[in-house]
Design a protein around this motif. Sequence first.
Motif, PDB file in Angstrom:
ATOM      1  N   ASP A 141       0.865  -1.176   0.000  1.00  0.00           N
ATOM      2  CA  ASP A 141       0.000   0.000   0.000  1.00  0.00           C
ATOM      3  C   ASP A 141       0.903   1.228   0.000  1.00  0.00           C
ATOM      4  OD1 ASP A 141      -1.798   2.061   0.410  1.00  0.00           O
ATOM      5  OD2 ASP A 141      -2.955   0.977   1.933  1.00  0.00           O
ATOM      6  N   PHE A 142       1.413   1.564  -1.174  1.00  0.00           N
ATOM      7  CA  PHE A 142       2.393   2.637  -1.281  1.00  0.00           C
ATOM      8  C   PHE A 142       1.757   4.017  -1.101  1.00  0.00           C
ATOM      9  CE2 PHE A 142       4.243  -1.001  -3.481  1.00  0.00           C
ATOM     10  CZ  PHE A 142       5.409  -1.121  -2.742  1.00  0.00           C
ATOM     11  N   LYS A 143       0.463   4.109  -1.361  1.00  0.00           N
ATOM     12  CA  LYS A 143      -0.231   5.373  -1.120  1.00  0.00           C
ATOM     13  C   LYS A 143      -0.260   5.689   0.379  1.00  0.00           C
ATOM     14  CE  LYS A 143      -4.534   7.705  -2.287  1.00  0.00           C
ATOM     15  NZ  LYS A 143      -5.854   7.563  -2.914  1.00  0.00           N
ATOM     16  N   LEU A 144      -0.538   4.684   1.201  1.00  0.00           N
ATOM     17  CA  LEU A 144      -0.523   4.864   2.655  1.00  0.00           C
ATOM     18  C   LEU A 144       0.892   5.159   3.138  1.00  0.00           C
ATOM     19  CD1 LEU A 144      -1.762   4.851   5.472  1.00  0.00           C
ATOM     20  CD2 LEU A 144      -1.567   2.344   5.452  1.00  0.00           C
ATOM     21  N   ALA A 145       1.875   4.462   2.597  1.00  0.00           N
ATOM     22  CA  ALA A 145       3.269   4.711   2.981  1.00  0.00           C
ATOM     23  C   ALA A 145       3.652   6.150   2.665  1.00  0.00           C
ATOM     24  CB  ALA A 145       4.203   3.738   2.276  1.00  0.00           C
ATOM     25  N   ALA A 146       3.228   6.640   1.505  1.00  0.00           N
ATOM     26  CA  ALA A 146       3.528   8.024   1.126  1.00  0.00           C
ATOM     27  C   ALA A 146       2.825   9.007   2.054  1.00  0.00           C
ATOM     28  CB  ALA A 146       3.120   8.270  -0.322  1.00  0.00           C
ATOM     29  N   ALA A 147       1.592   8.691   2.452  1.00  0.00           N
ATOM     30  CA  ALA A 147       0.862   9.572   3.382  1.00  0.00           C
ATOM     31  C   ALA A 147       1.568   9.625   4.735  1.00  0.00           C
ATOM     32  CB  ALA A 147      -0.575   9.082   3.548  1.00  0.00           C
ATOM     33  N   ALA A 148       2.057   8.474   5.210  1.00  0.00           N
ATOM     34  CA  ALA A 148       2.789   8.444   6.478  1.00  0.00           C
ATOM     35  C   ALA A 148       4.079   9.246   6.365  1.00  0.00           C
ATOM     36  CB  ALA A 148       3.094   6.999   6.882  1.00  0.00           C
ATOM     37  N   PHE A 149       4.761   9.114   5.236  1.00  0.00           N
ATOM     38  CA  PHE A 149       5.994   9.878   5.024  1.00  0.00           C
ATOM     39  C   PHE A 149       5.696  11.371   4.991  1.00  0.00           C
ATOM     40  CE2 PHE A 149       9.122  11.893   2.184  1.00  0.00           C
ATOM     41  CZ  PHE A 149      10.263  11.670   2.942  1.00  0.00           C
ATOM     42  N   GLU A 151       3.247  12.969   6.413  1.00  0.00           N
ATOM     43  CA  GLU A 151       2.918  13.411   7.768  1.00  0.00           C
ATOM     44  C   GLU A 151       4.184  13.536   8.616  1.00  0.00           C
ATOM     45  OE1 GLU A 151       0.970  14.859  10.921  1.00  0.00           O
ATOM     46  OE2 GLU A 151      -0.022  14.450   9.013  1.00  0.00           O
ATOM     47  N   ALA A 152       5.089  12.578   8.490  1.00  0.00           N
ATOM     48  CA  ALA A 152       6.337  12.610   9.271  1.00  0.00           C
ATOM     49  C   ALA A 152       7.198  13.803   8.884  1.00  0.00           C
ATOM     50  CB  ALA A 152       7.118  11.316   9.089  1.00  0.00           C
ATOM     51  N   THR A 153       7.277  14.092   7.612  1.00  0.00           N
ATOM     52  CA  THR A 153       8.140  15.189   7.171  1.00  0.00           C
ATOM     53  C   THR A 153       7.494  16.551   7.383  1.00  0.00           C
ATOM     54  OG1 THR A 153       7.342  14.961   4.886  1.00  0.00           O
ATOM     55  CG2 THR A 153       9.363  13.783   5.473  1.00  0.00           C
ATOM     56  N   LEU A 162      14.988   7.888   8.011  1.00  0.00           N
ATOM     57  CA  LEU A 162      13.691   8.111   7.382  1.00  0.00           C
ATOM     58  C   LEU A 162      13.868   8.431   5.904  1.00  0.00           C
ATOM     59  CD1 LEU A 162      10.627   8.347   7.695  1.00  0.00           C
ATOM     60  CD2 LEU A 162      10.950  10.722   8.333  1.00  0.00           C
ATOM     61  N   ALA A 163      14.809   9.281   5.586  1.00  0.00           N
ATOM     62  CA  ALA A 163      15.056   9.631   4.180  1.00  0.00           C
ATOM     63  C   ALA A 163      15.518   8.413   3.391  1.00  0.00           C
ATOM     64  CB  ALA A 163      16.088  10.750   4.089  1.00  0.00           C
TER      65      ALA A 163
END
Length: 181
Positions: A141-149, A151-153, A162-163
């Motif tokens: 679920d790369f869309k969710l992974a991108a959303a988490a990233f 939010e973190a950044t 993280l980077a």
Amino acid sequence: SGQPAEAFAVLSALRSDAPPASPVHLQAARAALDAGEVAAAQAIFTEILQSDPTNTQAILGLAELAETRGDVVGAMELLDRPKPTLRAADPDIVLKYCDLALKLDQSDRAQAVLAKATQRLEHWSSPQLLRLMQVAEKNRDFKLAAAAFAEATARDTVSLPLATYAVKLAHTAADANLLVG
């Protein structure tokens, strides 16, 4: 090498004067685990839950013990016991539940829990968001992974781990032709 056992002994003595759901009980349970006193840790986590059935750290502790024994199904059942709203609200329970579901090849269960729990990522800590990115990747679920990233950044300077993980994740998504423009 006697330090975990000594810590457990000291914390055990402090437990007698502490209220049932106080942090000293959780610390004693963790110290018992560190000292190899699995039965004592299980007993303390169980006592905590008798006093406070929604104590997420005690629930996670018992689930960890079940998983260590190889009882992944039992660990998931422990995480299913709290009210669904608690599971959806606590990132640590969500992440552990998803890890266990993936171990049982039940990615549909992991995705269902993630879908409910990740609607409000602003309440997740940065380490929890990094773990979420990893669980999302396992679920592809790369869309969710991108959303988490994202939010973190949005709240922190980006750490090197993280980077580095985000670059690896982008490559994995690109290799799988899962990036959308």
